[in-house]
Design a protein around this motif. Sequence first.
Motif, PDB file in Angstrom:
ATOM      1  N   GLU A  99       0.822  -1.212   0.000  1.00 25.08           N
ATOM      2  CA  GLU A  99       0.000   0.000   0.000  1.00 25.08           C
ATOM      3  C   GLU A  99       0.860   1.268   0.000  1.00 25.08           C
ATOM      4  OE1 GLU A  99      -3.255  -0.096  -0.440  1.00 25.08           O
ATOM      5  OE2 GLU A  99      -3.015  -2.267  -0.575  1.00 25.08           O
ATOM      6  N   LYS A 100       2.036   1.193   0.578  1.00 27.20           N
ATOM      7  CA  LYS A 100       2.928   2.355   0.631  1.00 27.20           C
ATOM      8  C   LYS A 100       3.759   2.510  -0.643  1.00 27.20           C
ATOM      9  CE  LYS A 100       3.531   2.316   5.668  1.00 27.20           C
ATOM     10  NZ  LYS A 100       4.515   2.107   6.772  1.00 27.20           N
ATOM     11  N   SER A 101       3.807   1.473  -1.454  1.00 22.01           N
ATOM     12  CA  SER A 101       4.623   1.529  -2.674  1.00 22.01           C
ATOM     13  C   SER A 101       4.085   2.606  -3.611  1.00 22.01           C
ATOM     14  CB  SER A 101       4.608   0.169  -3.389  1.00 22.01           C
ATOM     15  OG  SER A 101       5.170  -0.835  -2.561  1.00 22.01           O
ATOM     16  N   PRO A 102       4.977   3.400  -4.186  1.00 23.52           N
ATOM     17  CA  PRO A 102       4.540   4.472  -5.089  1.00 23.52           C
ATOM     18  C   PRO A 102       3.752   3.928  -6.280  1.00 23.52           C
ATOM     19  CG  PRO A 102       6.833   4.758  -4.476  1.00 23.52           C
ATOM     20  CD  PRO A 102       6.431   3.401  -4.000  1.00 23.52           C
ATOM     21  N   PRO A 103       2.518   4.351  -6.465  1.00 24.88           N
ATOM     22  CA  PRO A 103       1.719   3.868  -7.604  1.00 24.88           C
ATOM     23  C   PRO A 103       2.264   4.387  -8.938  1.00 24.88           C
ATOM     24  CG  PRO A 103       0.569   5.631  -6.470  1.00 24.88           C
ATOM     25  CD  PRO A 103       1.757   5.301  -5.624  1.00 24.88           C
ATOM     26  N   GLU A 104       3.163   5.377  -8.868  1.00 26.80           N
ATOM     27  CA  GLU A 104       3.707   5.969 -10.099  1.00 26.80           C
ATOM     28  C   GLU A 104       4.468   4.959 -10.960  1.00 26.80           C
ATOM     29  OE1 GLU A 104       3.033   9.252  -7.199  1.00 26.80           O
ATOM     30  OE2 GLU A 104       3.940   7.248  -7.128  1.00 26.80           O
ATOM     31  N   ILE A 105       4.967   3.863 -10.365  1.00 27.17           N
ATOM     32  CA  ILE A 105       5.739   2.907 -11.164  1.00 27.17           C
ATOM     33  C   ILE A 105       4.866   2.225 -12.222  1.00 27.17           C
ATOM     34  CG2 ILE A 105       7.451   2.482  -9.367  1.00 27.17           C
ATOM     35  CD1 ILE A 105       5.965  -0.029  -8.587  1.00 27.17           C
ATOM     36  N   PHE A 128       6.787  13.115  -9.492  1.00 29.48           N
ATOM     37  CA  PHE A 128       7.138  11.702  -9.578  1.00 29.48           C
ATOM     38  C   PHE A 128       8.531  11.440  -8.991  1.00 29.48           C
ATOM     39  CE2 PHE A 128       4.303   9.482 -12.948  1.00 29.48           C
ATOM     40  CZ  PHE A 128       3.173  10.026 -12.360  1.00 29.48           C
ATOM     41  N   ASP A 129       9.413  12.425  -9.161  1.00 28.66           N
ATOM     42  CA  ASP A 129      10.780  12.243  -8.670  1.00 28.66           C
ATOM     43  C   ASP A 129      10.816  12.155  -7.147  1.00 28.66           C
ATOM     44  OD1 ASP A 129       9.951  14.865  -8.499  1.00 28.66           O
ATOM     45  OD2 ASP A 129      11.961  15.700  -8.755  1.00 28.66           O
ATOM     46  N   LYS A 130       9.964  12.928  -6.484  1.00 29.38           N
ATOM     47  CA  LYS A 130       9.936  12.911  -5.018  1.00 29.38           C
ATOM     48  C   LYS A 130       9.291  11.629  -4.484  1.00 29.38           C
ATOM     49  CE  LYS A 130       9.772  17.946  -4.486  1.00 29.38           C
ATOM     50  NZ  LYS A 130       8.989  19.095  -3.935  1.00 29.38           N
ATOM     51  N   SER A 131       8.221  11.193  -5.134  1.00 26.35           N
ATOM     52  CA  SER A 131       7.515   9.989  -4.644  1.00 26.35           C
ATOM     53  C   SER A 131       8.298   8.707  -4.889  1.00 26.35           C
ATOM     54  CB  SER A 131       6.138   9.882  -5.300  1.00 26.35           C
ATOM     55  OG  SER A 131       6.249   9.792  -6.705  1.00 26.35           O
ATOM     56  N   THR A 132       9.268   8.764  -5.824  1.00 30.40           N
ATOM     57  CA  THR A 132      10.079   7.569  -6.106  1.00 30.40           C
ATOM     58  C   THR A 132      11.498   7.707  -5.582  1.00 30.40           C
ATOM     59  OG1 THR A 132      10.653   8.461  -8.296  1.00 30.40           O
ATOM     60  CG2 THR A 132       8.754   6.973  -8.162  1.00 30.40           C
ATOM     61  N   ASP A 133      11.720   8.700  -4.745  1.00 28.54           N
ATOM     62  CA  ASP A 133      13.051   8.892  -4.164  1.00 28.54           C
ATOM     63  C   ASP A 133      13.385   7.698  -3.259  1.00 28.54           C
ATOM     64  OD1 ASP A 133      15.302  10.968  -3.691  1.00 28.54           O
ATOM     65  OD2 ASP A 133      14.753  10.270  -1.677  1.00 28.54           O
ATOM     66  N   LEU A 134      14.649   7.333  -3.242  1.00 25.25           N
ATOM     67  CA  LEU A 134      15.057   6.160  -2.472  1.00 25.25           C
ATOM     68  C   LEU A 134      14.767   6.301  -0.979  1.00 25.25           C
ATOM     69  CD1 LEU A 134      18.418   5.062  -4.144  1.00 25.25           C
ATOM     70  CD2 LEU A 134      16.136   4.108  -4.429  1.00 25.25           C
ATOM     71  N   SER A 135      14.789   7.543  -0.476  1.00 21.67           N
ATOM     72  CA  SER A 135      14.487   7.742   0.942  1.00 21.67           C
ATOM     73  C   SER A 135      13.037   7.364   1.245  1.00 21.67           C
ATOM     74  CB  SER A 135      14.741   9.204   1.336  1.00 21.67           C
ATOM     75  OG  SER A 135      13.912  10.078   0.584  1.00 21.67           O
ATOM     76  N   VAL A 136      12.136   7.637   0.284  1.00 20.61           N
ATOM     77  CA  VAL A 136      10.722   7.276   0.462  1.00 20.61           C
ATOM     78  C   VAL A 136      10.573   5.754   0.503  1.00 20.61           C
ATOM     79  CG1 VAL A 136       8.423   7.391  -0.572  1.00 20.61           C
ATOM     80  CG2 VAL A 136       9.941   9.384  -0.669  1.00 20.61           C
ATOM     81  N   ARG A 169      13.778  -1.243  -6.996  1.00 20.82           N
ATOM     82  CA  ARG A 169      14.565  -1.068  -8.221  1.00 20.82           C
ATOM     83  C   ARG A 169      13.758  -0.348  -9.300  1.00 20.82           C
ATOM     84  NH1 ARG A 169      19.948  -0.674  -9.142  1.00 20.82           N
ATOM     85  NH2 ARG A 169      20.165  -0.532 -11.421  1.00 20.82           N
ATOM     86  N   LEU A 170      12.461  -0.624  -9.410  1.00 19.49           N
ATOM     87  CA  LEU A 170      11.608   0.076 -10.370  1.00 19.49           C
ATOM     88  C   LEU A 170      11.497   1.557 -10.014  1.00 19.49           C
ATOM     89  CD1 LEU A 170       8.736  -2.547 -10.855  1.00 19.49           C
ATOM     90  CD2 LEU A 170      10.569  -1.974 -12.466  1.00 19.49           C
ATOM     91  N   CYS A 171      11.426   1.841  -8.720  1.00 18.63           N
ATOM     92  CA  CYS A 171      11.394   3.250  -8.282  1.00 18.63           C
ATOM     93  C   CYS A 171      12.706   3.946  -8.654  1.00 18.63           C
ATOM     94  CB  CYS A 171      11.167   3.337  -6.780  1.00 18.63           C
ATOM     95  SG  CYS A 171       9.488   2.912  -6.266  1.00 18.63           S
ATOM     96  N   PHE A 172      13.800   3.247  -8.478  1.00 25.65           N
ATOM     97  CA  PHE A 172      15.110   3.805  -8.823  1.00 25.65           C
ATOM     98  C   PHE A 172      15.186   4.096 -10.327  1.00 25.65           C
ATOM     99  CE2 PHE A 172      19.558   3.116 -10.184  1.00 25.65           C
ATOM    100  CZ  PHE A 172      20.186   4.093  -9.420  1.00 25.65           C
ATOM    101  N   TYR A 173      14.673   3.174 -11.130  1.00 27.01           N
ATOM    102  CA  TYR A 173      14.674   3.333 -12.587  1.00 27.01           C
ATOM    103  C   TYR A 173      13.798   4.522 -12.983  1.00 27.01           C
ATOM    104  CZ  TYR A 173      14.103   2.095 -17.536  1.00 27.01           C
ATOM    105  OH  TYR A 173      14.081   2.114 -18.924  1.00 27.01           O
ATOM    106  N   LEU A 174      12.590   4.598 -12.424  1.00 32.34           N
ATOM    107  CA  LEU A 174      11.676   5.691 -12.754  1.00 32.34           C
ATOM    108  C   LEU A 174      12.233   7.036 -12.292  1.00 32.34           C
ATOM    109  CD1 LEU A 174       8.998   6.713 -13.872  1.00 32.34           C
ATOM    110  CD2 LEU A 174       7.913   6.099 -11.692  1.00 32.34           C
TER     111      LEU A 174
END
Length: 276
Positions: A99-105, A128-136, A169-174
């Motif tokens: 549920e916490k995973s960014p839906p943007e992927i 999108f860059d903020k929601s997929t940041d590695l800290s998130v 890893r998908l968040c990192f790619y996006l």
Amino acid sequence: MTWEDPLKIITAALGAVGGSALIILSLSTWLGKVWASRILEKDKLKYSQELELIRAANQNFHSSLSLTNATYLETKKLYAEKRVQAIGEIWKSFVEFREKSPPEIIWLDILVKEEYGEFHSNPKFTGFDKSTDLSVISDAMPKELDIFRPFMDDITYQLFSTYTGTVARLCFYLNKCCSGNAPEYDWRNDDGVVRILSAVLSDVEFQQFQNEKWSVQILLNILQSRISNHLKSIATGADLAKEAMDHAVKFSKAVTAIRDDETLKKANNALHRTNR
């Protein structure tokens, strides 16, 4: 002297001591029986004592074996109860992470590789860059997973790690696409994604993943299904049941070995002979 003379002498001698010979013979027979009886009684006592010692030793071993078996079964019962609780917590952690995973992927499915530059240039994708940041993603990662490790098998841990690792890893790619550094390769060919998925997908499945171009949603659904099915499988206790059965077989063989002990058989046979 004719041949009849010695015969007469022998006959006369036997006649003279005939009564005594019968007495001697009777005494010898009686004495033989007495000594035989004494020897048998001595042997009987010896074998009886040996038999009791063997029986006592085997009974002690049998009692210890039974206690070990009972302790094992009770421990397994408690372990199974703890594991069922752990399975519920593990699934709860998985759902919370999902549920916490960014839906943007999911937009990696909506756009194609040639359009990934839109993530940086199109205002619609601002944020999108903020929601997929590695800290998130790091904050969303389950922190209590290792607490349940003693009650998890390696497959559960591996499947869970594969799912969380794939999402990260998908968040990192996006995020790289959002920063204007869109990779020249498709996300399915990303080294990180390939390395993570190779741990759980067979060679055939991995080829299908790349050749059929599985979507992000299909991939995550497959991983989720495997986690769910595996947790269901271990929740039924199928693996513990097999382990318990193997233990029961070993216990049965140990008990049978006591009954078939050659020393015990020999002592029993010897004692039986003395009772005849």
